[in-house]
Scaffold this active site. Sequence first.
Site, PDB file in Angstrom:
ATOM      1  N   SER A  53       4.125 -27.879 -11.784  1.00 34.73           N
ATOM      2  CA  SER A  53       2.689 -27.789 -11.854  1.00 34.73           C
ATOM      3  C   SER A  53       1.799 -27.133 -10.697  1.00 34.73           C
ATOM      4  O   SER A  53       1.451 -26.181 -10.093  1.00 34.73           O
ATOM      5  CB  SER A  53       1.810 -28.768 -12.820  1.00 34.73           C
ATOM      6  OG  SER A  53       2.210 -28.126 -14.237  1.00 34.73           O
ATOM      7  N   SER A  92      -1.886 -29.905 -15.272  1.00 31.32           N
ATOM      8  CA  SER A  92      -1.038 -30.961 -15.752  1.00 31.32           C
ATOM      9  C   SER A  92      -1.034 -31.042 -17.069  1.00 31.32           C
ATOM     10  O   SER A  92      -1.434 -31.103 -17.686  1.00 31.32           O
ATOM     11  CB  SER A  92      -1.977 -32.202 -14.723  1.00 31.32           C
ATOM     12  OG  SER A  92      -1.057 -33.727 -16.148  1.00 31.32           O
ATOM     13  N   GLY A  93       0.782 -30.140 -17.417  1.00 35.30           N
ATOM     14  CA  GLY A  93       0.978 -29.819 -19.138  1.00 35.30           C
ATOM     15  C   GLY A  93       0.344 -30.946 -19.584  1.00 35.30           C
ATOM     16  O   GLY A  93      -0.154 -31.283 -20.690  1.00 35.30           O
ATOM     17  N   SER A  94       0.677 -32.517 -19.177  1.00 32.81           N
ATOM     18  CA  SER A  94       0.615 -33.775 -19.997  1.00 32.81           C
ATOM     19  C   SER A  94      -1.289 -34.495 -19.577  1.00 32.81           C
ATOM     20  O   SER A  94      -1.430 -35.236 -20.610  1.00 32.81           O
ATOM     21  CB  SER A  94       1.575 -34.627 -19.808  1.00 32.81           C
ATOM     22  OG  SER A  94       1.159 -35.612 -18.399  1.00 32.81           O
ATOM     23  N   GLY A  95      -1.668 -33.463 -18.862  1.00 35.73           N
ATOM     24  CA  GLY A  95      -2.998 -34.662 -18.190  1.00 35.73           C
ATOM     25  C   GLY A  95      -3.599 -35.892 -17.964  1.00 35.73           C
ATOM     26  O   GLY A  95      -4.013 -36.715 -17.850  1.00 35.73           O
ATOM     27  N   THR A  97      -0.478 -37.573 -15.396  1.00 34.34           N
ATOM     28  CA  THR A  97      -0.021 -37.772 -14.388  1.00 34.34           C
ATOM     29  C   THR A  97      -0.648 -38.647 -13.660  1.00 34.34           C
ATOM     30  O   THR A  97      -2.001 -38.129 -13.409  1.00 34.34           O
ATOM     31  CB  THR A  97       0.254 -36.325 -13.613  1.00 34.34           C
ATOM     32  OG1 THR A  97       1.233 -35.240 -14.832  1.00 34.34           O
ATOM     33  CG2 THR A  97       1.299 -36.730 -11.895  1.00 34.34           C
ATOM     34  N   GLU A 149       4.049 -23.347 -17.231  1.00 30.90           N
ATOM     35  CA  GLU A 149       3.979 -23.967 -16.155  1.00 30.90           C
ATOM     36  C   GLU A 149       3.631 -21.730 -15.567  1.00 30.90           C
ATOM     37  O   GLU A 149       2.731 -21.294 -15.169  1.00 30.90           O
ATOM     38  CB  GLU A 149       4.630 -24.271 -14.733  1.00 30.90           C
ATOM     39  CG  GLU A 149       5.013 -25.176 -14.526  1.00 30.90           C
ATOM     40  CD  GLU A 149       6.885 -25.824 -15.732  1.00 30.90           C
ATOM     41  OE1 GLU A 149       6.910 -27.024 -15.191  1.00 30.90           O
ATOM     42  OE2 GLU A 149       7.431 -25.389 -15.078  1.00 30.90           O
TER      43      GLU A 149
END
Length: 182
Positions: A53, A92-95, A97, A149
């Site tokens: 990311s 951020s995929g997970s939100g 990190t 991504e």
Amino acid sequence: MDSRQIAQSRPWLAVGQEITDLLGRIDAVAFARLVQAFDDPDQRWFFSGQGRSGLVAQMGAMRFMHLGRTVHFVGEVSAPSIRKGDALLIISGSGETSVSTGFARIAKAEGAKIVTLTHKPAGTLAGIADVTLHVPVEKSEQFGGSLFEQSCLILLDSIVLGLAQQTPDAHKLMLSRHTNLQ
């Protein structure tokens, strides 16, 4: 031929189809809010993300620099401190990190605008952000966060394309800002 057969015989088409399907689910109103966040050409921007990311964030920052925007990548030795009136874009995929949420909290405390691209719109990062674009990854045949991504890069390039279309001789100007040390 079903998607598994395509993935085995022509994987580039399977990846392209996943990206096309995901981009078709992007909320147009939310994307317009994201684009609007970049309205001020004089605003300083800081881009960030971890892992792949972060690589996408670096590519996005480069294109915004080519447009003539003042852009920094968080963590680079030449990046100044973030202040009120600046903006921070975090991918951020997970939100969740911890480094990214920490950066968002610091920037928010300084009075900066926070923008995020994430596939977890109810995550911690989205709760801090002023503008959130939900990148709706549901499933993927690709490993890890590749689909997220890839889609984020296309979304950032789409903003750049839109801004460039509003700029006379945009490609000529962008080329003049492209590195010549290569």
